[in-house]
Scaffold this motif. Structure first.
Motif, short mmCIF file in Angstrom:
data_model
loop_
_atom_site.label_atom_id
_atom_site.label_comp_id
_atom_site.label_asym_id
_atom_site.label_seq_id
_atom_site.Cartn_x
_atom_site.Cartn_y
_atom_site.Cartn_z
N SER A 478 22.22 -30.01 -27.03
CA SER A 478 23.52 -29.48 -26.63
C SER A 478 24.38 -30.53 -25.95
CB SER A 478 23.34 -28.28 -25.69
OG SER A 478 22.63 -28.67 -24.51
N SER A 479 23.75 -31.54 -25.38
CA SER A 479 24.50 -32.68 -24.86
C SER A 479 23.81 -33.95 -25.34
CB SER A 479 24.56 -32.67 -23.33
OG SER A 479 23.27 -32.75 -22.77
N TYR A 480 24.61 -34.95 -25.66
CA TYR A 480 24.06 -36.18 -26.23
C TYR A 480 24.61 -37.38 -25.49
CZ TYR A 480 22.32 -39.45 -29.73
OH TYR A 480 21.65 -40.46 -30.35
N GLN A 580 15.89 -39.36 -24.99
CA GLN A 580 14.47 -38.98 -25.00
C GLN A 580 13.65 -40.10 -24.39
OE1 GLN A 580 12.35 -36.65 -28.21
NE2 GLN A 580 11.54 -38.68 -28.67
N ILE A 581 12.70 -39.71 -23.56
CA ILE A 581 11.80 -40.66 -22.90
C ILE A 581 10.43 -40.56 -23.55
CG2 ILE A 581 10.79 -41.35 -20.69
CD1 ILE A 581 13.11 -39.90 -19.31
N ASP A 582 9.88 -41.69 -23.92
CA ASP A 582 8.57 -41.68 -24.57
C ASP A 582 7.46 -41.36 -23.58
OD1 ASP A 582 8.98 -42.78 -27.49
OD2 ASP A 582 10.28 -43.96 -26.18
N TYR A 597 16.05 -32.38 -17.76
CA TYR A 597 17.30 -33.06 -18.09
C TYR A 597 17.25 -33.75 -19.45
CZ TYR A 597 18.08 -32.55 -13.05
OH TYR A 597 18.22 -32.05 -11.79
N LEU A 598 16.08 -34.31 -19.80
CA LEU A 598 15.95 -35.09 -21.03
C LEU A 598 14.66 -34.70 -21.74
CD1 LEU A 598 16.79 -38.55 -19.43
CD2 LEU A 598 18.31 -37.28 -20.91
N GLY A 599 14.61 -35.04 -23.03
CA GLY A 599 13.36 -34.84 -23.74
C GLY A 599 12.32 -35.85 -23.29
#
Length: 732
Positions: A478-480, A580-582, A597-599
């Motif tokens: 939804s947000s990028y 995205q964080i690994d 907040y982030l993937g």
């Protein structure tokens, strides 16, 4: 002079104000080189236009007129500088030269209505007239002196307790220097205060004495908000008040503000041109049988009252001035030049306060209005197959997004993916709530229960609006985060948009130009993510965070708390374009909140790291080489980092290999151990570094950085180390 001449003069004034960006407002440091760039730039632009425009426009002004236009632009730069606030000799911030904070008692008058901030404290601006402080910390004797200046004040929040303009207060608290932005992408508190003409803040601990506030529009706002919230409660009641009379009128819950920001609906929470247009429409409808003169005076009176009720915000002031221009055109029975009115209103407001040129809300407001004039009408024509009531609801969000998106990307580095669709779907609801809210407000001024009854009818439409916003925010992506859009690229985009608007050839090839602009934005982002190798050390109190970016893979070693993640780490990742964080590695006992907040693909805690002893993510290797105190070794791009996560001194018998970078808390280190390990770089995650240790590093020829002085510290294989932020006036 004719209309064309005046248009160029107005544009020259605006261009001059835009050139002040070279000076870095609100930075107080000015150099001769900056002024040379401004003078050269304005002169060159004037000469270029004087040569090119007459060739393409035979009736255009010539010769000396362009010299006059250049002088107007230069005068705008000088006028801007004269209006930039600086602390006077008697400003309260001057007391902080020797100490960054001290306990004081200040007395003054409230300038703005108090608001609930994100830290659940009431905040407001205070005009100070006196301060009481101890002569020395050891003495109980106090000294009171007269001072001047503006303070940003926060005090504890108590239900049903607010402070209003003109109210006298005496407050005991901690006077402090505002901090600069220590992390890229985070909020620059010092800059924010400087823009408002304040150079210090006060964390109030208690209100010692308070007077009664004088009458003001705040009384009417309070009456309206109470009436609209009586039968609706939170958040529906405050949300209706915010939509109808602006967010200055009410303390919206933080989760609602965040929800509408993420959905791309933040603009509906602030009174703006949309509400003014609706209000004018209602006035014209009910006064349609009156003479044009009476319509004008009634309309002007209603607009002035509404501007005062909303707190005299720039967006409402701009819309009201344009509305008055429309009413005058109605009286004179003439068609109003909307573009000319837009330009005239911009100049008038910026003559009143030229500093607004760098106010983001002001910029977005004028870009949105500009889009309504030049972009929305052509879009409506292309949508003429739709009913007349439907086509504007589609054309307006698209047109406004075209002109505001580049500025939003440059300012926030993130895009609300579904904002256009969300705005189209919610447009009917926003119209109903705005009209109903303004009617409820008008009735509440005379009959509060009647206002409550009307507001109650808006309960389900408002709940539906909230539900739609939640639906879009909860959709995937939804947000990028797109990363920081450079000013140069943003300017290029706007030049391209203006070319498409003004030039027929560009209009004919608009798709090609749009594709080129999109490529200019997207390609650098993709290349950067695929090639970037970077380590960033951030001070996220009470510990630190390390962000490792390796050719598209991202690892976060996080030692901060929830607040640090929200206000420092997440903004930095957003600026970097990370969605995205690994891997997230958490060494401390608290849990990471980054997943909200982030993937995040995987989260590794302390126990897992101790069990495996060594893990690899891509080409990054992390190894625990000592448990008590816990010492970690990082291997990135053939560089070895040694991190003393706890304590100040490692065991002497374990470390005999040299390292490239030593990362520690800033406490004293053993000289013999430093000589044996021989780090090339030292990074202290601390506001202060002990003086003996600093001398030791200097003697050994080791380059020393520390976050308290240098802010975030970044390393790349080619560029080496750099400090992203160097805080000013730091006492070290």
């Amino acid at each position: 002079m004719n209309g064309t001449h005046w248009t160029i003069i107005c544009l020259s004034y605006l261009v001059g104000l835009l050139f002040t960006g070279v000076l870095g407002f609100p930075d107080s440091h000015r150099s001769g080189l900056q002024w040379i760039v401004i003078v050269t730039g304005i002169s060159s632009l004037s000469l270029f236009l004087a040569v090119i425009i007459p060739k393409r426009w035979p009736t255009a002004p010539r010769g000396k007129f362009w010299l006059g236009a250049a002088m107007v632009a230069l005068s705008a730069v000088v006028y801007f500088q004269l209006r930039v606030p600086y602390p006077s000799q008697n400003d309260i911030s001057q007391l902080l030269k020797k100490s960054p904070s001290q306990t004081v008692i200040v007395a003054g008058k409230v300038l703005t209505e108090s608001r609930l901030n994100a830290s659940l404290r009431q905040s407001f601006w205070l005009q100070v007239n006196s301060i009481t402080q101890k002569i020395t910390p050891q003495q109980s004797k106090e000294e009171t002196k007269e001072v001047t200046g503006k303070l940003y004040v926060t005090v504890p929040f108590y239900p049903d307790k607010k402070y209003y303009p003109g109210q006298s207060l005496t407050i005991e608290g901690i006077l402090y220097k505002p901090s600069s932005r220590a992390t890229p992408g985070s909020f620059n508190f010092k800059s924010y205060l400087a823009r408002e003409g304040a150079f210090s803040g006060l964390k109030g601990q208690q209100i010692i004495e308070e007077g009664q506030p004088p009458w003001g529009f705040w009384l009417l706002r309070k009456r309206i908000v109470r009436s609209q919230s009586r039968w609706l409660g939170t958040p529906v009641g405050p949300l209706i008040s915010s939509i109808s009379i602006g967010r200055q009128a009410v303390d919206l819950p933080e989760d609602i503000r965040s929800l509408f920001n993420k959905a791309g609906l933040a603009h509906i929470l602030a009174a703006s041109g949309f509400q003014v247009v609706l209000l004018l429409g209602v006035v014209i409808f009910f006064t349609r049988n009156l003479s044009p003169d009476k319509q004008l005076w009634i309309g002007v009176g209603v607009l002035i009252f509404y501007v005062g009720l909303t707190g005299i915000q720039p967006s409402v002031s701009r819309a009201a001035l344009m509305g008055i221009g429309g009413l005058i055109g109605l009286v004179l029975d003439r068609k109003v030049n909307r573009l000319g009115s837009w330009l005239l209103v911009a100049v008038l407001l910026l003559l009143f306060n030229p500093l607004w040129i760098w106010d983001l809300g002001f910029q977005l407001s004028f870009l949105a209005t500009f889009s309504l004039i030049v972009t929305v009408p052509p879009l409506e024509q292309k949508l003429d197959f739709l009913p007349p009531t439907i086509s504007p609801m589609i054309a307006i969000p698209i047109g406004v997004s075209v002109w505001t998106l580049p500025l939003l990307m440059q300012s926030f580095s993130v895009v609300a993916t579904y904002s256009i669709l969300c705005n189209i779907i919610t447009a009917p609801l926003v119209t109903v709530i705005s009209l109903g809210g303004m009617l409820s407000a008008a009735v509440a001024l005379l009959f509060p229960l009647g206002g409550s009854a009307i507001a109650w009818l808006l309960y389900y439409p408002t709940l539906l609006l909230i539900a739609i916003a939640k639906f879009f925010v909860n959709l995937p992506a939804s947000s990028y985060a797109v990363g920081k859009l450079s000013v140069g690229v943003m300017v290029l985009i706007y030049v391209g948009l203006l070319a498409i608007w003004l030039n027929r050839w560009c209009q004919k090839h608009g798709k090609v130009i749009s594709l080129f602009l999109l490529t200019v934005v997207v390609v650098p982002i993709v290349i950067s993510r695929l090639t970037l190798v970077q380590i960033t050390v951030l001070e996220t109190q009470p510990h630190l965070s390390i962000v490792i970016q390796d050719r598209g893979r991202v690892m976060v070693i996080n030692g901060g708390d929830e607040a640090a993640e929200k206000y420092s780490l997440v903004p930095f990742l957003t600026v970097q374009g990370v969605n995205q964080i690994d891997s997230v590695i958490v060494f401390d006992e608290q849990k990471s909140t980054l997943e909200s907040y982030l993937g995040v693909k995987q989260v590794l805690n302390r126990e897992q790291l101790l069990k495996d002893n060594k893990i690899s993510v891509g080409k990054v290797e992390i190894e625990v080489i000592n448990v008590k105190p816990m010492i970690v070794q990082l291997g990135v791009a053939d560089h070895k980092w040694l991190w003393l996560t706890q304590g100040s001194q490692p065991p002497d018998d374990r470390f005999r290999e040299s390292v490239d970078v030593l990362l520690w808390s800033g406490k004293r280190l053993n000289a013999e151990w430093i000589e044996r390990v021989k780090p090339k770089i030292g990074i202290a995650v601390s506001r202060f570094v002990e003086a003996k240790t600093r001398r030791l590093f200097q003697y050994q020829g080791i380059k020393l950085y520390w976050t308290g002085k240098d802010g975030a510290i970044q390393w790349t294989p080619k560029g080496g180390f750099k400090t992203s932020i160097i805080t000013e006036d730091q006492d070290i």
